[in-house]
Motif scaffolding. Structure first.
Motif, PDB file in Angstrom:
ATOM      1  N   ASN A   9      44.581  48.514  35.010  1.00 28.02           N
ATOM      2  CA  ASN A   9      45.675  49.314  35.548  1.00 28.02           C
ATOM      3  C   ASN A   9      46.982  48.711  35.026  1.00 28.02           C
ATOM      4  OD1 ASN A   9      47.496  50.791  37.001  1.00 28.02           O
ATOM      5  ND2 ASN A   9      46.653  50.280  38.998  1.00 28.02           N
ATOM      6  N   ASN A  11      49.985  49.349  35.688  1.00 27.77           N
ATOM      7  CA  ASN A  11      50.983  49.099  36.730  1.00 27.77           C
ATOM      8  C   ASN A  11      50.807  47.733  37.372  1.00 27.77           C
ATOM      9  OD1 ASN A  11      52.194  51.580  36.366  1.00 27.77           O
ATOM     10  ND2 ASN A  11      50.845  52.581  37.822  1.00 27.77           N
ATOM     11  N   LEU A  12      49.613  47.165  37.295  1.00 31.62           N
ATOM     12  CA  LEU A  12      49.349  45.856  37.882  1.00 31.62           C
ATOM     13  C   LEU A  12      49.324  44.756  36.831  1.00 31.62           C
ATOM     14  CD1 LEU A  12      46.603  46.821  40.466  1.00 31.62           C
ATOM     15  CD2 LEU A  12      49.018  46.367  40.888  1.00 31.62           C
ATOM     16  N   SER A  13      50.013  44.953  35.732  1.00 31.65           N
ATOM     17  CA  SER A  13      50.067  43.932  34.680  1.00 31.65           C
ATOM     18  C   SER A  13      51.146  42.900  35.017  1.00 31.65           C
ATOM     19  CB  SER A  13      50.362  44.575  33.325  1.00 31.65           C
ATOM     20  OG  SER A  13      51.666  45.095  33.312  1.00 31.65           O
ATOM     21  N   ASN A  16      54.690  44.127  34.055  1.00 33.26           N
ATOM     22  CA  ASN A  16      55.271  45.113  34.959  1.00 33.26           C
ATOM     23  C   ASN A  16      55.769  44.451  36.245  1.00 33.26           C
ATOM     24  OD1 ASN A  16      56.015  47.758  35.669  1.00 33.26           O
ATOM     25  ND2 ASN A  16      54.151  47.979  36.890  1.00 33.26           N
ATOM     26  N   VAL A  17      54.992  43.543  36.792  1.00 34.33           N
ATOM     27  CA  VAL A  17      55.418  42.830  38.000  1.00 34.33           C
ATOM     28  C   VAL A  17      56.622  41.946  37.687  1.00 34.33           C
ATOM     29  CG1 VAL A  17      54.700  41.183  39.765  1.00 34.33           C
ATOM     30  CG2 VAL A  17      53.120  42.959  39.022  1.00 34.33           C
ATOM     31  N   SER A  41      56.097  43.828  46.707  1.00 35.05           N
ATOM     32  CA  SER A  41      54.824  44.436  47.117  1.00 35.05           C
ATOM     33  C   SER A  41      54.996  45.841  47.666  1.00 35.05           C
ATOM     34  CB  SER A  41      54.114  43.544  48.131  1.00 35.05           C
ATOM     35  OG  SER A  41      54.871  43.439  49.309  1.00 35.05           O
ATOM     36  N   PHE A  44      53.907  48.562  45.133  1.00 32.84           N
ATOM     37  CA  PHE A  44      52.511  48.634  44.715  1.00 32.84           C
ATOM     38  C   PHE A  44      51.614  48.914  45.915  1.00 32.84           C
ATOM     39  CE2 PHE A  44      54.728  45.794  41.830  1.00 32.84           C
ATOM     40  CZ  PHE A  44      54.388  46.336  40.597  1.00 32.84           C
ATOM     41  N   ASP A  46      48.268  48.088  45.865  1.00 30.01           N
ATOM     42  CA  ASP A  46      47.273  47.014  45.917  1.00 30.01           C
ATOM     43  C   ASP A  46      47.938  45.689  46.264  1.00 30.01           C
ATOM     44  OD1 ASP A  46      45.340  48.831  45.123  1.00 30.01           O
ATOM     45  OD2 ASP A  46      45.663  48.421  42.998  1.00 30.01           O
ATOM     46  N   ASP A  47      47.102  44.714  46.603  1.00 28.20           N
ATOM     47  CA  ASP A  47      47.581  43.359  46.851  1.00 28.20           C
ATOM     48  C   ASP A  47      47.942  42.715  45.519  1.00 28.20           C
ATOM     49  OD1 ASP A  47      48.174  40.994  48.165  1.00 28.20           O
ATOM     50  OD2 ASP A  47      46.123  40.252  47.973  1.00 28.20           O
ATOM     51  N   ILE A  48      49.184  42.273  45.376  1.00 24.49           N
ATOM     52  CA  ILE A  48      49.643  41.750  44.090  1.00 24.49           C
ATOM     53  C   ILE A  48      49.969  40.268  44.147  1.00 24.49           C
ATOM     54  CG2 ILE A  48      50.575  43.965  43.336  1.00 24.49           C
ATOM     55  CD1 ILE A  48      53.369  42.570  43.897  1.00 24.49           C
ATOM     56  N   ILE A  51      48.894  38.343  41.006  1.00 25.53           N
ATOM     57  CA  ILE A  51      49.672  38.775  39.844  1.00 25.53           C
ATOM     58  C   ILE A  51      51.129  38.345  39.987  1.00 25.53           C
ATOM     59  CG2 ILE A  51      50.388  40.792  38.492  1.00 25.53           C
ATOM     60  CD1 ILE A  51      47.817  42.148  39.579  1.00 25.53           C
TER      61      ILE A  51
END
Length: 78
Positions: A9, A11-13, A16-17, A41, A44, A46-48, A51
């Motif tokens: 994903n 977006n979860l790179s 991106n974060v 957070s 997003f 998901d739990d980030i 990341i």
């Protein structure tokens, strides 16, 4: 995950974060670690947390942010 793969994903790179971290720190030059994590957070589903730590390490190694251990603050250097 640091190394990209075709099922990742985007977006979860880490990049991106890291972008969201720099954007948040541009508004407030100095932020508390927990406050920054909570603000990031929200963007997003998901739990980030894992990341987020990798993105902070990435930005710190590039010299974009600094960390004050006594105050638990992150500061944007650029």
């Amino acid at each position: 995950m640091i190394k990209p793969h075709k099922f990742m994903n985007i977006n979860l790179s880490v990049l991106n974060v890291a972008y969201y971290i720099v954007t948040s720190l541009k508004v407030n030059k100095i932020m508390n670690y927990d406050e920054l994590l909570m603000r990031i957070s929200r963007n997003f589903e998901d739990d980030i947390k894992d990341i987020f730590i990798l993105a902070l390490t990435f930005l710190y190694s590039l010299g974009v942010i600094s960390y004050d251990k006594k105050k638990d603050n992150l500061e944007l250097l650029i």
